[in-house]
Scaffold this motif. Structure first.
Motif, PDB file in Angstrom:
ATOM      1  N   LYS A   3     112.915  28.551  14.787  1.00 13.83           N
ATOM      2  CA  LYS A   3     111.967  27.919  13.872  1.00 13.83           C
ATOM      3  C   LYS A   3     110.567  27.879  14.476  1.00 13.83           C
ATOM      4  CE  LYS A   3     111.146  23.715  11.222  1.00 13.83           C
ATOM      5  NZ  LYS A   3     109.738  23.946  11.241  1.00 13.83           N
ATOM      6  N   THR A   4     110.470  27.610  15.756  1.00 13.64           N
ATOM      7  CA  THR A   4     109.174  27.589  16.425  1.00 13.64           C
ATOM      8  C   THR A   4     108.548  28.978  16.428  1.00 13.64           C
ATOM      9  OG1 THR A   4     109.996  25.823  17.845  1.00 13.64           O
ATOM     10  CG2 THR A   4     108.003  26.932  18.550  1.00 13.64           C
ATOM     11  N   LEU A   6     109.090  31.392  14.210  1.00 19.76           N
ATOM     12  CA  LEU A   6     108.665  31.707  12.843  1.00 19.76           C
ATOM     13  C   LEU A   6     107.436  30.903  12.439  1.00 19.76           C
ATOM     14  CD1 LEU A   6     112.112  32.050  11.076  1.00 19.76           C
ATOM     15  CD2 LEU A   6     110.539  33.864  11.753  1.00 19.76           C
ATOM     16  N   ASP A   7     107.348  29.650  12.871  1.00 17.69           N
ATOM     17  CA  ASP A   7     106.147  28.857  12.598  1.00 17.69           C
ATOM     18  C   ASP A   7     104.923  29.478  13.257  1.00 17.69           C
ATOM     19  OD1 ASP A   7     107.322  26.985  10.976  1.00 17.69           O
ATOM     20  OD2 ASP A   7     107.713  25.559  12.595  1.00 17.69           O
ATOM     21  N   THR A  51     104.271  22.031  13.962  1.00 13.68           N
ATOM     22  CA  THR A  51     105.145  22.543  15.011  1.00 13.68           C
ATOM     23  C   THR A  51     105.079  21.683  16.265  1.00 13.68           C
ATOM     24  OG1 THR A  51     104.865  24.782  14.171  1.00 13.68           O
ATOM     25  CG2 THR A  51     105.673  24.564  16.408  1.00 13.68           C
TER      26      THR A  51
END
Length: 91
Positions: A3-4, A6-7, A51
């Motif tokens: 997720k980090t 992709l953020d 984030t």
């Protein structure tokens, strides 16, 4: 961890869009492109803040982060309104 990553990719896309519109603003001196550039930069900042700070905040306080995104969307609406309003006076 994914997720980090992709953020970060989405933030990079927002900032590259901001640079894209900034280049067109510098070429044409049109305020619409400057407002769009600022709006996309703000959306990139929102993604960075979400984030970095997001996981530490509980769900009740996380909505303060979305004020930055709201300002970005209002900038886009204001830019479109300003562009349409400015076009009426020249006819």
């Amino acid at each position: 961890m994914l997720k980090t990553l992709l953020d970060g990719a989405v933030m990079m896309a927002y900032l590259s869009c901001a640079l894209f519109f900034l280049r067109f603003h510098r070429q044409s001196r049109d305020r619409l492109f400057a407002f769009f550039s600022l709006a996309f930069a703000l959306m990139g900042v929102h993604n960075l803040l979400a984030t970095v700070v997001g996981p530490d905040l509980d769900a009740e306080r996380r909505y303060f982060l979305y004020v930055v995104r709201l300002v970005a969307y209002l900038l886009i609406l204001g830019a479109i309104w300003d562009k349409n309003r400015a076009g009426r006076g020249t006819r």
